[in-house]
Design an enzyme around this catalytic site. Structure first.
Site, PDB file in Angstrom:
ATOM      1  N   GLU A 247       2.145   2.007   1.472  1.00 58.15           N
ATOM      2  CA  GLU A 247       3.585   1.769   1.429  1.00 58.15           C
ATOM      3  C   GLU A 247       3.961   0.301   1.203  1.00 58.15           C
ATOM      4  OE1 GLU A 247       5.283   3.739   4.829  1.00 58.15           O
ATOM      5  OE2 GLU A 247       4.766   5.716   4.052  1.00 58.15           O
ATOM      6  N   GLU A 497       0.639  11.029   1.956  1.00 62.37           N
ATOM      7  CA  GLU A 497       1.290  11.194   3.256  1.00 62.37           C
ATOM      8  C   GLU A 497       2.434  12.183   3.125  1.00 62.37           C
ATOM      9  OE1 GLU A 497       2.628   8.028   5.777  1.00 62.37           O
ATOM     10  OE2 GLU A 497       0.823   6.813   5.445  1.00 62.37           O
TER      11      GLU A 497
END
Length: 769
Positions: A247, A497
């Site tokens: 991220e 994810e």
């Protein structure tokens, strides 16, 4: 040269036998985010600032415990692991000082995983930069290198850190993620990506802070890759690739006006400072800051709050001993003063903002620095360096490229970066459920469609009704996958994810054992994954020490599929036969005699008893929790199965040809797979499907296939017992449909303990069909 265990053909993963591999993965493990010595989960303050003298040896779990966890995950049907590790675990003592004991521990754990047949890729994980800025990832010394003082982040709200929160039990849910828009993380990410462009005075050891941070992070990744390579028995056999970074966030890059909330800032919760207000409070000034909360219709302004640091500053004092880590800071970079003031962004004498658009354009090209520009330039510069470092050691590594979350991917199609060994690795969460910690089966929002401007009004993005919500999730994931192909080229898409919060509705499930909301949410997410055409996923997350009081022991998150306060899923809905007329000594499949495929699906007399080859897995497969809980009685008096029926679900493992569609109808316990193959299956390489015994007990399942023969058996081919459906079909388009046992979702079966594998196998003969 022997074929690789896993390779890429266009947008498909292939095994050594040429079959399409569907990666059904799990992030392992959440425990890797914080050290073991001292053991400081995010709700503990004592020992938190011991950022140098610590150890991650034993994370994510000990070598002795590894069999327990890997056999459990294998039994749940996972064939892939996103191996979570942090930069801090490797280089916490200081720049270039690697923890070789942790490296060796990691290698030993990976060797255990190899025995279970997992495909593993390494995830250099971070959240909001570091534990010391409210997340995980980078070592503490990186903050000191940037001139920041993590001990004053609480007073200045440079970061909202659970470990230093006055009452950890009342830490606001999901507020940790707002640290991306607070001073500490904004400074660190800005310097990491673009220190040379926006902080040219930040010189340390004769180089810009950008080169120090990026250089050490990439070198740390390469060092671990080198050690895995030198181990001699892991590279390509179990470690198949590396992810770029978890991220990535651009920090202040592209901010059009430091005095205003950027129009594309989606998340606001708690105090929500502008970048200018964060700069001021970070320098000890008090500010009246808007506060926001997240309701049923999204974020809304709830009031204002005075943030008064009482003169404390987030920057290191002028008299700080800067020799601690052996570096030499350039005299032009002054401690005791805001770095942005030193670059003329504001006048610290009169507290006047001078350059509100300082980060709006690339100073080299003068082009607008929006997120797309950031991704194609600053992110890709890093990605290329990371790729070069990894492939200099692991030449065949699969490279999982993860651009900023929900942003437009980099434009790589047809360029030299259009690497055939690259995978698009996006993330997706149902934000409404994640932020509210409630499953709303009546409405949800097409967030991705909103971000891409597909609606004239936000009202049109609202999806009403459970079917519409499930289809909306699927359509969003499909759109993300297709966008990846449009921009990056033809590559596999792997959602690394996706997950749900378990502590919904004020932990109602923990008090009652009723996990209906969790099962519905989990099933909706898997419905989307199965229907979007992706090549697999890694569910977030497996945490070995999850409990009902503190969840994943990190920032109040509670997304682990496992908890020491819940019961593991039984092997079968009626492991010890609930039908008094059914024999407990045999296990047979109930065939549908009216099926047109019945003649192709005959049983044999072959048996799969316990033997020497599978005894290890039998004994090592756990039936009980591996840790003792200290959770208050009111939160664990009614343990449930943690909605396991929704994530322990069937999936293709290896498919001859190409998967056209697969899916699991949980309510009707029905699995379907459609494939297309140019050739019939060979005898040694059939299509293989994981069929969990819980949904598909052999004595109660029916099978329909369009051609060929099949078997259904429990075996330990990859070290852990799991039930496999093997199908030798013909060429062309082929379909299989398996009907299992229906039951109510989210509720326990009334059986106090799970039956262990050894007990089951002593009572039952598993007939190979």
């Amino acid at each position: 040269m022997a074929p690789l265990r896993l390779s890429i053909e266009g947008r498909i993963f292939r095994d050594a036998k040429g079959r399409e591999v569907t990666l059904r993965g799990i992030n392992c493990a959440g425990d890797a985010k914080f050290p073991l010595k001292p053991e400081v989960p995010s709700h503990i303050t004592k020992g938190f600032f011991e950022g140098d003298e610590l150890s991650f040896v034993g994370r994510p779990f000990s070598v002795d415990e590894a069999h327990t966890h890997f056999s459990r995950l294998k039994r749940y049907g996972y064939n892939a692991i996103r191996y979570v590790w942090t930069w801090e675990a490797l280089e916490h003592a200081g720049p270039g000082q690697y923890d070789e004991e942790w490296v060796q521990h990691t290698i030993e754990v990976l060797r255990v995983a190899k025995g279970y047949g997992f495909y593993i890729w390494m995830d250099p994980h971070q959240d909001v930069w570091s534990r010391f800025s409210g997340g995980s990832g980078a070592p503490m010394w990186t903050l000191y290198a940037a001139g920041l003082n993590p001990r004053t982040f609480a007073a200045t709200e440079a970061a909202i850190v659970h470990n230093t929160y006055p009452d950890p039990a009342k830490f606001p849910k999901m507020i940790w993620s707002t640290n991306y828009t607070r001073l500490a993380a904004q400074v660190m990410f800005t310097l990491f990506w673009a220190g040379k462009d926006f902080a040219p005075k930040a010189i340390i050891n004769g180089q810009n802070i950008q080169d120090l941070l990026q250089g050490h992070f990439i070198a740390a990744c390469r060092h671990l890759a080198q050690r895995i390579h030198e181990a001699g028995d892991l590279e390509n056999d179990v470690v198949i690739g590396w992810e770029s970074m978890n991220e990535p966030n651009r920090g202040l890059l592209g901010c059009p006006d430091l005095s205003a909330i950027p129009p594309d800032q989606q998340l606001q919760k708690g105090t929500s400072p502008t970048a200018w207000q964060a700069i001021l409070t970070g320098s000890g000034r008090s500010c009246e800051i808007d506060t926001w909360d997240f309701g049923g219709l999204g974020p809304y302004k709830s009031g204002t709050q005075l943030v008064d640091p009482k003169g404390e500053t987030a920057w290191l004092p002028a008299d700080y001993d800067d020799s601690r880590y052996g570096w030499k800071r350039d005299p032009g970079w002054k401690l005791g003063e805001c770095l942005w003031a030193q670059h003329g962004i504001w006048d610290s004498t009169n507290d006047v903002l001078l350059k509100k658009d300082y980060f709006a354009k690339d100073p080299k090209t003068k082009e607008k620095l929006d997120y797309e520009y950031f991704t194609n330039n600053y992110f890709m510069t890093y990605y290329r360096a990371h790729r070069a470092a990894i492939t200099s050691v692991h030449t065949d590594a699969i490279l999982l490229c993860q651009p900023p979350v929900l942003e437009i991917p980099p434009s790589l199609k047809g360029t030299k970066d259009d690497d055939p060994n690259m995978v698009y690795a996006p993330h997706y969460y149902d934000g409404v459920t994640l932020m509210t910690k409630k499953w709303n089966r009546y409405w949800n929002v097409d967030v991705f469609g909103l971000l891409r401007g597909r609606y004239m009004s936000p009202a049109f993005a609202i999806k009403v009704g459970e079917t519409a919500i499930r289809n909306c999730f699927r359509d969003q994931l499909t759109a993300i996958r297709k966008e990846g192909m449009d921009y990056m080229g033809i590559h596999p898409c792997l959602f690394t994810e996706i997950g749900i919060p378990y502590d919904m509705d004020d932990k109602y499930a923990y008090k009652t054992g009723d996990y209906t909301s969790q099962a519905l949410a989990m099933d909706a997410n898997h419905f989307a994954l199965e229907g979007c055409g992706a090549n697999g996923y890694a569910l977030w997350v497996y945490t070995t020490q999850n409990n009902h009081e503190w969840g994943d022991n990190w920032n109040g998150e509670d997304l682990s599929i496992f908890s020491i306060d819940d019961k593991p899923l039984p092997l079968s809905p009626h492991a010890k036969s609930e039908d008094p007329t059914r024999s407990t000594n045999t296990s047979t499949v109930s065939l549908d005699h009216t099926s047109p495929s019945y003649s192709h699906s005959r049983s044999t007399d072959s048996q799969s008893p316990i033997n020497q080859s599978n005894l290890k897995s039998t004994l090592s497969t756990p039936s009980m929790s591996s840790a003792r809980s200290t959770t208050p009685a009111n939160l664990c008096s009614n343990p449930g199965f943690r909605a396991a029926e929704a994530y322990v679900r069937p999936s293709p493992i290896a498919t001859v040809g190409k998967v056209q569609f697969y899916g699991f109808d949980l309510r009707n316990a029905t699995f379907t797979l459609t494939l297309k193959s140019e050739t019939p299956c060979s005898e040694d390489a059939p299509t293989e499907i994981f069929l969990p015994e819980f949904h598909f007990p052999s004595e109660s399942s029916t099978v329909e296939v369009t051609s060929g023969k099949w078997t259904l058996s429990v075996d330990d081919d990859d070290g852990g017992l799991m039930q496999r459906f093997r199908w030798w079909h013909g060429a062309g388009e082929q379909k299989v449909k398996v009907k299992g046992v229906q039951r109510r979702q989210g509720m326990a079966l009334g059986k106090e303990e799970e039956e262990g594998y050894l007990d089951q196998c002593q009572q039952t003969r598993c007939l190979v069909m």
